[in-house]
Design a protein around this motif. Structure first.
Motif, PDB file in Angstrom:
ATOM      1  N   ASP A 134      62.804  14.592  82.159  1.00 59.94           N
ATOM      2  CA  ASP A 134      62.032  13.955  83.113  1.00 59.94           C
ATOM      3  C   ASP A 134      62.113  12.114  82.853  1.00 59.94           C
ATOM      4  O   ASP A 134      62.435  11.792  81.759  1.00 59.94           O
ATOM      5  CB  ASP A 134      60.711  13.933  82.544  1.00 59.94           C
ATOM      6  CG  ASP A 134      60.087  15.372  83.075  1.00 59.94           C
ATOM      7  OD1 ASP A 134      60.164  15.581  84.161  1.00 59.94           O
ATOM      8  OD2 ASP A 134      59.670  16.036  82.275  1.00 59.94           O
ATOM      9  N   ILE A 206      54.257  16.759  82.577  1.00 62.45           N
ATOM     10  CA  ILE A 206      55.771  16.222  82.810  1.00 62.45           C
ATOM     11  C   ILE A 206      56.148  15.823  81.136  1.00 62.45           C
ATOM     12  O   ILE A 206      55.072  15.689  80.239  1.00 62.45           O
ATOM     13  CB  ILE A 206      55.640  15.053  83.743  1.00 62.45           C
ATOM     14  CG1 ILE A 206      54.745  14.050  83.513  1.00 62.45           C
ATOM     15  CG2 ILE A 206      55.626  15.799  85.146  1.00 62.45           C
ATOM     16  CD1 ILE A 206      54.814  12.741  84.296  1.00 62.45           C
ATOM     17  N   ARG A 257      58.301   9.355  89.200  1.00 56.60           N
ATOM     18  CA  ARG A 257      58.972  10.279  88.000  1.00 56.60           C
ATOM     19  C   ARG A 257      60.194  10.958  88.565  1.00 56.60           C
ATOM     20  O   ARG A 257      59.992  11.386  89.794  1.00 56.60           O
ATOM     21  CB  ARG A 257      57.924  11.208  87.491  1.00 56.60           C
ATOM     22  CG  ARG A 257      58.365  12.261  86.844  1.00 56.60           C
ATOM     23  CD  ARG A 257      58.336  13.831  87.244  1.00 56.60           C
ATOM     24  NE  ARG A 257      58.579  14.779  86.494  1.00 56.60           N
ATOM     25  CZ  ARG A 257      58.880  16.196  86.919  1.00 56.60           C
ATOM     26  NH1 ARG A 257      58.775  16.422  88.199  1.00 56.60           N
ATOM     27  NH2 ARG A 257      59.330  16.954  86.289  1.00 56.60           N
TER      28      ARG A 257
HETATM   29  C1  G1P Z   1      59.221  21.903  79.638  1.00 53.85           C
HETATM   30  C2  G1P Z   1      57.548  22.201  79.132  1.00 53.85           C
HETATM   31  C3  G1P Z   1      56.754  22.471  80.294  1.00 53.85           C
HETATM   32  C4  G1P Z   1      56.714  20.976  81.311  1.00 53.85           C
HETATM   33  C5  G1P Z   1      58.201  20.637  81.719  1.00 53.85           C
HETATM   34  C6  G1P Z   1      58.252  19.295  82.140  1.00 53.85           C
HETATM   35  O1  G1P Z   1      59.634  23.018  80.300  1.00 53.85           O
HETATM   36  O2  G1P Z   1      57.706  23.474  78.506  1.00 53.85           O
HETATM   37  O3  G1P Z   1      55.442  22.763  79.914  1.00 53.85           O
HETATM   38  O4  G1P Z   1      55.949  21.322  82.135  1.00 53.85           O
HETATM   39  O5  G1P Z   1      59.023  20.746  80.473  1.00 53.85           O
HETATM   40  O6  G1P Z   1      59.361  19.026  82.528  1.00 53.85           O
HETATM   41  P1  G1P Z   1      61.119  22.992  80.709  1.00 53.85           P
HETATM   42  O7  G1P Z   1      61.107  22.560  81.979  1.00 53.85           O
HETATM   43  O8  G1P Z   1      61.942  22.398  79.801  1.00 53.85           O
HETATM   44  O9  G1P Z   1      61.284  24.582  80.931  1.00 53.85           O
END
Ligand code: G1P
Length: 305
Positions: A134, A206, A257
């Motif tokens: 992000d 996020i 974002r």
């Molecule tokens: C992670 C977190 C998730 C969040 C996200 C944001 O997931 O586990 O809760 O919403 O990042 O980018 P990932 O995208 O790494 O699977």
């Protein structure tokens, strides 16, 4: 009131399989976003919020990350000898940016497990976690506001973004109650990547967190959840019910974002950021407008240059 927090943790141990083969021998965090590796934006964001002590949770195949933030004396000498001060500045920028530390995750047991690896380094103070996929536009304020809310309310803070309900299953999702601050909510429940159509709201987590250190104790006893991984979201769900630990609050982010964790979103991010740049933007926008006009959305031959 300036925040007393100094530490940021950046989990960067993921394999980046969505970007294979580009990430076969290179960490996904090093993929360029215009002309900087994605990770550099994230470290710069932490530093801009006053967090100069940055711990990266890395893994095998991640030495390029350490090299990027290290001094490259030979390159500096060549650029100095050439008098190319502009490039020299760019090379030195990442070296001088932050006080960087590294620890390896070992087993890839999930985001919660990665964050737990920061326990020794962080100690007993609140700290921030920034996820590299992000990117938050540097013109918008998020982390600074989260640090403020953390210190005012002595709580743990997550960043929330309203997403299209059809996308909610891709995120951790929060249920919330309003507070007397327009952009701050009290979190009453959290669920990691709910099944499509079953998300309790469209408020998605996020990748920005400011956490009380008690999260480490909670993570230590958090059982594997979604995908059989130890989920940070699950630990925060427990924290949300613990008034003695200050509960969990959310800052609702209404700024820009960018998602670099998904191929299509990564492309969109580069186009948007390049179009906004003072140096590249004018020429790039001109070209882009012309190019877009030649495109057939259904994919027939465009013939564009
Ligand atoms: C992670 C977190 C998730 C969040 C996200 C944001 O997931 O586990 O809760 O919403 O990042 O980018 P990932 O995208 O790494 O699977």
């Amino acid at each position: 009131m300036p925040s007393p927090l100094t530490k940021a943790v950046i989990p960067a141990a993921g394999l980046g399989t969505r970007f294979l083969p580009a990430t076969k021998a290179m960490p996904k965090e090093m993929l360029p976003v215009v002309d900087q590796p994605a990770i550099q934006y994230v470290v710069a964001e932490a530093v801009a919020a006053g967090l100069h002590d940055v711990l990266m949770i890395t893994g095998r195949n991640k030495s390029a990350l350490e090299n990027h933030f290290d001094k490259v004396g030979e390159l500096e000498q060549v650029l100095t000898a050439k008098g190319d001060l502009e490039k020299l500045e760019k090379v030195k920028y990442s070296t001088d940016l932050a006080d960087l530390h590294y620890v390896r995750q070992g087993d890839p047991k999930g985001l919660g497990h990665a964050v737990l690896r920061a326990k020794m380094h962080v100690g007993h103070e609140p700290f921030a976690v920034l996820l590299g996929d992000d990117l938050i536009d540097e013109r918008d304020v998020l982390l600074t506001r989260m640090l403020e809310v953390q210190s005012e309310r002595d709580t743990s803070v997550i960043a929330l973004l309203e997403v299209d309900p059809a996308q909610a299953h891709l995120y951790g999702v929060a249920t919330v109650e309003p507070t007397d601050d327009d952009d701050v909510v009290r979190v009453t429940g959290l669920v990691e990547k709910p099944a499509p159509g079953s998300a309790p709201s469209n408020l998605a987590l996020i990748g920005r967190y400011v956490l009380r250190p008690e999260v480490f104790d909670v993570l230590e006893r958090t059982e594997p959840g979604k995908n059989n991984e130890i989920q940070l979201t699950d630990a925060l769900q427990e924290m949300a019910g613990r008034d003695d630990l200050g509960g969990v609050h959310g800052v609702v982010f209404r700024g820009r974002r960018y998602d670099t964790g998904d191929k299509l979103d990564y492309l969109k991010t580069i186009v948007k950021l390049a179009a906004d740049r003072d140096d590249l933007g004018p020429e790039f926008r001109d070209w882009l407008v012309g190019y877009a006009a030649t495109l057939n959305p259904h994919g027939d031959d465009s013939g564009a240059a």
